[in-house]
Scaffold this active site. Structure first.
Site, PDB file in Angstrom:
ATOM      1  N   HIS A  29      12.534  50.646 -50.847  1.00  0.00           N
ATOM      2  CA  HIS A  29      13.900  50.943 -51.316  1.00  0.00           C
ATOM      3  C   HIS A  29      14.424  52.296 -50.844  1.00  0.00           C
ATOM      4  O   HIS A  29      15.651  52.507 -50.848  1.00  0.00           O
ATOM      5  CB  HIS A  29      13.957  50.925 -52.847  1.00  0.00           C
ATOM      6  CG  HIS A  29      13.729  49.580 -53.458  1.00  0.00           C
ATOM      7  ND1 HIS A  29      14.401  48.452 -53.066  1.00  0.00           N
ATOM      8  CD2 HIS A  29      12.877  49.192 -54.450  1.00  0.00           C
ATOM      9  CE1 HIS A  29      13.996  47.417 -53.788  1.00  0.00           C
ATOM     10  NE2 HIS A  29      13.067  47.837 -54.622  1.00  0.00           N
ATOM     11  N   GLY A  59      14.910  53.321 -56.538  1.00  0.00           N
ATOM     12  CA  GLY A  59      14.011  52.292 -57.023  1.00  0.00           C
ATOM     13  C   GLY A  59      12.540  52.682 -57.030  1.00  0.00           C
ATOM     14  O   GLY A  59      11.692  51.900 -56.592  1.00  0.00           O
ATOM     15  N   ASP A 103       8.265  40.947 -51.660  1.00  0.00           N
ATOM     16  CA  ASP A 103       8.491  41.561 -52.965  1.00  0.00           C
ATOM     17  C   ASP A 103       9.553  40.781 -53.740  1.00  0.00           C
ATOM     18  O   ASP A 103      10.442  40.161 -53.149  1.00  0.00           O
ATOM     19  CB  ASP A 103       8.962  43.001 -52.757  1.00  0.00           C
ATOM     20  CG  ASP A 103       8.778  43.878 -53.973  1.00  0.00           C
ATOM     21  OD1 ASP A 103       7.801  44.639 -54.008  1.00  0.00           O
ATOM     22  OD2 ASP A 103       9.620  43.799 -54.888  1.00  0.00           O
ATOM     23  N   HIS A 155      11.884  42.079 -55.301  1.00  0.00           N
ATOM     24  CA  HIS A 155      13.146  42.789 -55.077  1.00  0.00           C
ATOM     25  C   HIS A 155      13.493  42.822 -53.587  1.00  0.00           C
ATOM     26  O   HIS A 155      12.603  42.890 -52.735  1.00  0.00           O
ATOM     27  CB  HIS A 155      13.046  44.226 -55.602  1.00  0.00           C
ATOM     28  CG  HIS A 155      12.719  44.306 -57.060  1.00  0.00           C
ATOM     29  ND1 HIS A 155      11.428  44.215 -57.542  1.00  0.00           N
ATOM     30  CD2 HIS A 155      13.522  44.474 -58.151  1.00  0.00           C
ATOM     31  CE1 HIS A 155      11.444  44.318 -58.858  1.00  0.00           C
ATOM     32  NE2 HIS A 155      12.692  44.479 -59.254  1.00  0.00           N
TER      33      HIS A 155
END
Length: 389
Positions: free
Chosen positions: A145, A153, A180, A182
């Site tokens: 991130h 993040g 992931d 995310h």
């Protein structure tokens, strides 16, 4: 419960493993994952896998090396804030400007710790460049991130981007795969306008779910048009759906893009029973996907990432380490493992599937696959156009 013996090996593969006590300690100190790195390293050792791994002992990166991606302003402020021992002297506005605070708190020593973790990923990439190993692993890495100008993040230094940049010194085309839960937004952003790095992220996409990016429509820009691919999923996807979708898409991407090296971020927060409470994935989902990646026999870097049920994360990364080594492991957790009581009540290595309601209807998954296929098929057209201009 059993000992860590009885490993079954087919054809060996040279696998590098970024490890040092200092690296584990550095990763253990990061927000949200205190202690996870040690659990993982201990389980890998308990199964005897370290005896088959080529240890890559990491060193921290210099400011100059870190600035190959991150801005000097961000690095200098991150460094200075971490060095400040008086909380009252910390400039809150500066922290906010660079994403430091809230989900990216600043603590003494954090800059050095993040530099060491990034160094581990870059050195793992170097071992691939130098043909010292066929697969390299850094389970302490995968901080996808972090942006050029800011932390985000729980990610401060984007070791993924730095490792890909290192691989690009030798390999013309690098494929980045993000498993992931995310969206891998920081990595996608870094390579959004190039056709030399293809980013493929399969993740949860839902209103209010971090980081809020990763729509199907986000496909790259400029020379990088159609070199970013996002597969947004809803809660409850099953192992069978996930693996089938990933393998279909991955095969298409590889046929079109023809990567020379691969980086795979193996964030384990999509596992059933993770704190994120989103997908129904078993450990087999990750094993099957990574096996597909490794089957190409290309220089491959495996990285960590999310995973907030620490014992399950240790389980799946241990399985993936064995997968890289072409070893099969006994399902019983070794009984000489010091932290064995963390694995109760079943004391087993494999993580079963969950039973959350599945919001991913077969018709919507099939529709998603059709759209993805159309995006992937655009690669050859954009390549042809760019070569003629």
């Amino acid at each position: 419960m059993a000992s860590g013996g009885n490993l079954q090996n087919s054809v060996s593969r040279t696998v590098g493993y970024a490890y040092s006590p200092q690296l584990v300690e550095a990763c253990n100190s990061l927000p949200r994952i205190h202690g996870r790195a040690l659990l993982c390293a201990d389980l890998i050792r308990a199964y005897g896998l370290h005896e088959h791994l080529r240890i890559i002992e990491p060193k921290g990166l210099t400011m100059s090396a870190l600035s190959s991606f991150h801005s000097e302003d961000y690095l200098e402020n991150f460094y200075n804030l971490c060095a400040e021992d008086d909380p009252e002297k910390i400039d809150k506005e500066v922290m906010e400007e660079y994403g430091l605070g809230y989900d990216c708190p600043v603590e003494e020593g954090m800059f050095d710790n993040c530099s060491l973790i990034a160094g581990a990923s870059v050195m793992a990439a170097e071992s691939l460049i130098n043909n010292q190993v066929e697969v390299a692993i850094n389970w302490c890495g995968g901080w996808h991130h972090a942006k050029r100008f800011e932390a985000a993040g729980f990610c401060y230094i984007n070791d993924v981007v730095l490792a890909i940049q290192k691989l690009r010194e030798k390999f013309e085309r690098v494929l980045y795969v993000d498993l992931d839960l995310h969206h891998g937004d920081g990595v996608e952003d870094a390579f959004y306008t190039t056709n030399k790095v293809y980013t493929l992220s399969i993740h949860k996409y839902s209103p209010g779910f971090y980081p809020g990016s990763g729509k199907m429509q986000d496909v790259g820009d400029g020379k990088g048009l159609y070199y970013s691919l996002n597969i947004p999923l809803k809660d409850g996807i099953t192992t069978q759906q996930y693996v089938s979708l990933f393998q279909s898409v991955f095969q298409m991407v590889c046929e079109r893009f023809e990567p020379e090296a691969i980086v795979c971020q193996c964030g384990a927060d999509g596992l059933a029973y993770d704190e994120m409470d989103s997908f129904n994935l078993s450990s087999d989902a990750y094993v099957h996907c990574v096996e597909s990646v490794l089957a190409l026999n290309l220089p491959t870097l495996l990285l960590g990432g999310g995973g907030y049920n620490f014992t399950n994360t240790a389980r799946v990364w241990t399985l993936l380490t064995a997968c890289a080594l072409r070893l099969s492991l006994p399902n019983d957790i070794p009984d000489d493992l010091e932290s064995i009581m963390d694995y109760k009540p079943d004391f087993e290595l494999h993580v079963p599937s969950g039973n959350r309601p599945n919001e991913n209807k077969e018709s919507s998954v099939e529709s998603l696959l059709r759209v993805v296929k159309g995006c992937v098929n655009m690669i050859s057209k954009t390549t042809l156009l760019s070569s003629n201009t």
